[in-house]
Design a protein around this motif. Structure first.
Motif, mmCIF file in Angstrom:
data_model
loop_
_atom_site.group_PDB
_atom_site.id
_atom_site.type_symbol
_atom_site.label_atom_id
_atom_site.label_comp_id
_atom_site.label_asym_id
_atom_site.label_seq_id
_atom_site.Cartn_x
_atom_site.Cartn_y
_atom_site.Cartn_z
ATOM 1 N N ARG A 1 2.173 91.638 61.515
ATOM 2 C CA ARG A 1 2.940 90.596 62.423
ATOM 3 C C ARG A 1 2.244 90.409 63.816
ATOM 4 O O ARG A 1 2.241 91.065 64.685
ATOM 5 C CB ARG A 1 4.439 90.873 62.732
ATOM 6 N N ILE A 2 1.150 89.248 63.520
ATOM 7 C CA ILE A 2 0.513 89.081 64.802
ATOM 8 C C ILE A 2 0.970 87.484 65.118
ATOM 9 O O ILE A 2 0.486 86.522 64.215
ATOM 10 C CB ILE A 2 -1.289 89.173 64.502
ATOM 11 N N GLY A 3 0.996 87.213 66.285
ATOM 12 C CA GLY A 3 1.326 86.016 66.786
ATOM 13 C C GLY A 3 0.136 85.266 67.083
ATOM 14 O O GLY A 3 -0.765 85.692 67.610
ATOM 15 N N ILE A 4 -0.035 84.081 66.454
ATOM 16 C CA ILE A 4 -1.104 82.951 66.829
ATOM 17 C C ILE A 4 -0.595 81.956 67.780
ATOM 18 O O ILE A 4 0.416 81.145 67.479
ATOM 19 C CB ILE A 4 -1.536 82.314 65.434
ATOM 20 N N VAL A 5 -1.321 81.872 69.012
ATOM 21 C CA VAL A 5 -0.859 80.839 69.838
ATOM 22 C C VAL A 5 -1.666 79.665 69.734
ATOM 23 O O VAL A 5 -2.851 79.620 69.676
ATOM 24 C CB VAL A 5 -1.041 81.399 71.436
ATOM 25 N N LYS A 6 -1.041 78.571 69.329
ATOM 26 C CA LYS A 6 -1.622 77.554 68.847
ATOM 27 C C LYS A 6 -1.877 76.539 70.077
ATOM 28 O O LYS A 6 -1.005 76.013 70.865
ATOM 29 C CB LYS A 6 -1.029 76.509 67.766
ATOM 30 N N GLU B 1 -15.057 82.937 46.844
ATOM 31 C CA GLU B 1 -14.018 83.930 46.814
ATOM 32 C C GLU B 1 -14.482 85.076 47.496
ATOM 33 O O GLU B 1 -13.707 85.587 48.252
ATOM 34 C CB GLU B 1 -13.373 84.221 45.284
ATOM 35 N N SER B 2 -15.331 85.569 47.277
ATOM 36 C CA SER B 2 -15.897 86.884 47.730
ATOM 37 C C SER B 2 -16.186 87.012 48.975
ATOM 38 O O SER B 2 -15.777 87.791 49.985
ATOM 39 C CB SER B 2 -17.076 87.625 46.734
ATOM 40 N N ILE B 3 -16.789 85.886 49.731
ATOM 41 C CA ILE B 3 -17.272 85.703 50.985
ATOM 42 C C ILE B 3 -15.892 85.517 51.973
ATOM 43 O O ILE B 3 -15.444 86.299 52.840
ATOM 44 C CB ILE B 3 -18.070 84.628 51.462
ATOM 45 N N ALA B 4 -15.057 84.678 51.374
ATOM 46 C CA ALA B 4 -13.660 84.777 52.031
ATOM 47 C C ALA B 4 -12.931 85.857 52.056
ATOM 48 O O ALA B 4 -12.381 86.317 53.330
ATOM 49 C CB ALA B 4 -12.749 83.627 51.211
ATOM 50 N N GLU B 5 -13.034 86.978 51.120
ATOM 51 C CA GLU B 5 -12.247 88.144 51.227
ATOM 52 C C GLU B 5 -13.024 88.898 52.143
ATOM 53 O O GLU B 5 -12.347 89.657 53.019
ATOM 54 C CB GLU B 5 -12.511 88.876 49.447
ATOM 55 N N LYS B 6 -14.273 89.160 52.092
ATOM 56 C CA LYS B 6 -15.072 90.108 53.095
ATOM 57 C C LYS B 6 -14.875 89.410 54.637
ATOM 58 O O LYS B 6 -14.506 90.491 55.412
ATOM 59 C CB LYS B 6 -16.473 89.939 52.824
ATOM 60 N N VAL B 7 -14.549 88.164 54.817
ATOM 61 C CA VAL B 7 -14.612 87.780 56.306
ATOM 62 C C VAL B 7 -13.038 87.831 56.597
ATOM 63 O O VAL B 7 -12.851 88.532 57.649
ATOM 64 C CB VAL B 7 -14.884 86.232 56.267
ATOM 65 N N CYS B 8 -12.056 87.890 55.640
ATOM 66 C CA CYS B 8 -10.784 88.197 55.967
ATOM 67 C C CYS B 8 -10.510 89.699 56.464
ATOM 68 O O CYS B 8 -9.844 89.928 57.195
ATOM 69 C CB CYS B 8 -9.806 87.987 54.880
ATOM 70 N N ASP B 9 -11.476 90.554 55.728
ATOM 71 C CA ASP B 9 -11.345 91.863 56.007
ATOM 72 C C ASP B 9 -11.615 92.345 57.339
ATOM 73 O O ASP B 9 -11.081 93.039 58.045
ATOM 74 C CB ASP B 9 -12.165 92.858 54.900
ATOM 75 N N LYS B 10 -12.934 91.674 57.614
ATOM 76 C CA LYS B 10 -13.486 91.857 59.064
ATOM 77 C C LYS B 10 -12.447 91.166 60.272
ATOM 78 O O LYS B 10 -12.372 91.920 61.086
ATOM 79 C CB LYS B 10 -14.758 91.246 59.187
ATOM 80 N N VAL B 11 -11.881 90.118 59.893
ATOM 81 C CA VAL B 11 -11.135 89.628 60.631
ATOM 82 C C VAL B 11 -9.890 90.343 60.854
ATOM 83 O O VAL B 11 -9.107 90.778 61.999
ATOM 84 C CB VAL B 11 -10.662 87.974 60.267
ATOM 85 N N MET B 12 -9.269 91.099 60.090
ATOM 86 C CA MET B 12 -7.997 91.811 59.958
ATOM 87 C C MET B 12 -8.365 93.009 60.916
ATOM 88 O O MET B 12 -7.640 93.352 61.414
ATOM 89 C CB MET B 12 -7.676 92.125 58.503
ATOM 90 N N LEU B 13 -9.550 93.441 60.555
ATOM 91 C CA LEU B 13 -9.844 94.691 61.420
ATOM 92 C C LEU B 13 -9.918 94.221 62.847
ATOM 93 O O LEU B 13 -9.554 95.200 63.755
ATOM 94 C CB LEU B 13 -11.362 95.095 61.077
ATOM 95 N N ARG C 1 -4.268 93.783 68.185
ATOM 96 C CA ARG C 1 -4.137 92.611 69.059
ATOM 97 C C ARG C 1 -2.865 92.185 68.625
ATOM 98 O O ARG C 1 -2.615 91.704 67.514
ATOM 99 C CB ARG C 1 -5.329 91.637 68.728
ATOM 100 N N PRO C 2 -1.726 92.088 69.349
ATOM 101 C CA PRO C 2 -0.330 91.663 68.777
ATOM 102 C C PRO C 2 -0.424 90.187 68.822
ATOM 103 O O PRO C 2 0.450 89.382 68.355
ATOM 104 C CB PRO C 2 0.718 92.191 69.953
ATOM 105 N N GLU C 3 -1.275 89.597 69.646
ATOM 106 C CA GLU C 3 -1.183 88.010 69.853
ATOM 107 C C GLU C 3 -2.541 87.638 70.026
ATOM 108 O O GLU C 3 -3.258 88.188 70.837
ATOM 109 C CB GLU C 3 -0.217 87.572 71.058
ATOM 110 N N VAL C 4 -3.024 86.553 69.559
ATOM 111 C CA VAL C 4 -4.453 85.891 69.767
ATOM 112 C C VAL C 4 -4.097 84.211 69.659
ATOM 113 O O VAL C 4 -3.173 83.846 69.045
ATOM 114 C CB VAL C 4 -5.525 86.381 68.860
#
Lengths: 240, 95
Positions: free
Chosen positions: B5-10, B44-56, B61-64
């Motif tokens: 649960r991470i808050g995204i400040v828009k 699909e595979s690039i989106a998956e890899k990028v999502c993994d790295k962003v999740m790391l 970070r509780p909020e970005v």
């Protein structure tokens, strides 16, 4: 002014119109969203063609309306003050385009009200049918009116001096030439070119396009002023 | 990987914050790859890899801000597909 000179001025005004970039930006976005949603190539072509036709139709309608209005109000003897006013508008817009056309940030954002830009952005994302793409084409011309009104006005003033057959030729010529840049981007997208390449080219050359559009307007305004206002004044003073 | 649960400040707080959604990030990255005519499997595979790295990157970070999230996703996407990263970064400044 003979028919050939008139058509040359109309073609030049249309070429300046073609250098304005809002419709090209909307077409780029529309294609980007459609390709990103895995839209079939035939449907992509239908959507982008409808958009280009919409832009052409609205351009044709506005120039026709201006010509009709001027023709009905003043007849074929357009007063000098109207020519002088139109030239002033073109020259002023030329300087404004040199200074303000693109926003000072990366990308190709234009000096348009942000609400309108956001609306076009959202509509290009939501467009899935040809009729919507056609309407988006109509709307993008109206949104760009601030920049394209001056060359359209000059074209309309020149058109009312022509015979009816040449008026139709002039109208079609203006619509076709003003859609040239859009037609080229449409062909590139249809031919399978990457949008990133098209957008990078536009971003790298935006200062040149801005300079060309502004300079074109100044040259057009100056030429028409000398040809229609100064020459007529000098001839009248010389009693010729 | 479990969803945190991470808050995204828009837009610097001008718009209501929302929870981070991996699916939303994934679909936007996938669309960016498809926009530059990548094959569906590669997108699909690039989106998956990028999502993994962003999740790391998001782990501690509780909020970005949405701006920082987009910047990080663009940087990571550029490693796999430069053209897609260019469109992902610039699609808001085309008009």
């Amino acid at each position: 002014m003979d028919a050939l000179s008139s058509l040359a001025i109309i073609a030049f005004a249309a070429l300046i119109h073609a250098s304005f970039q809002l419709s090209v930006s909307v077409l780029t976005l529309l294609s980007g969203h459609a390709i990103g949603k895995k839209t079939a190539h035939n449907k992509l072509i239908r959507l982008t063609s409808s958009f280009v036709i919409g832009v052409g139709v609205m351009t044709l309608l506005i120039v026709s309306f201006l010509s009709y209005f001027i023709g009905q109000t003043f007849g074929s003897g357009t007063p000098l003050v109207l020519w002088a006013g139109a030239c002033g508008l073109v020259l002023g817009l030329g300087v404004a385009v040199w200074t303000f056309y693109y926003r000072r940030q990366s990308g190709t954002s234009l000096w348009l009200p942000r609400g309108l830009a956001r609306y076009l952005n959202d509509r290009s994302k939501a467009t899935t049918r040809s009729a919507e793409a056609f309407s988006l084409g109509l709307t993008s011309v109206i949104t760009e009116l601030l920049f394209i009104l001056a060359p359209m006005l000059i074209a309309a003033l020149v058109l009312v001096q022509l015979d009816s057959v040449w008026q139709i030729v002039g109208l079609v010529l203006y619509s076709l030439v003003s859609s040239l840049s859009l037609g080229i981007v449409w062909m590139l997208i249809g031919g399978g070119h990457r949008l990133s390449g098209i957008q990078k080219w536009r971003e790298q050359n935006k200062k040149f396009l801005q300079f060309a559009a502004g300079s074109g307007l100044i040259v057009l305004g100056f030429y028409v002023y000398v040809d229609q206002v100064m020459t007529a004044t000098v001839l009248a003073q010389a009693g010729l | 990987m479990t969803e945190q649960r991470i808050g995204i400040v828009k837009r610097n707080g001008q718009r209501e914050s929302e929870d981070f959604s991996r699916d939303k990030l994934h679909s936007s990255l996938r669309a960016a790859c498809l926009s530059v005519r990548s094959p569906e499997g590669e997108a699909e595979s690039i989106a998956e890899k990028v999502c993994d790295k962003v999740m790391l990157w998001l782990e501690r970070r509780p909020e970005v801000t949405s701006h920082d999230l987009r910047r990080k996703a663009t940087e990571t996407l550029a490693i796999f597909h430069e053209d897609a990263a260019y469109l992902y970064q610039n699609h808001r400044v085309i008009i």
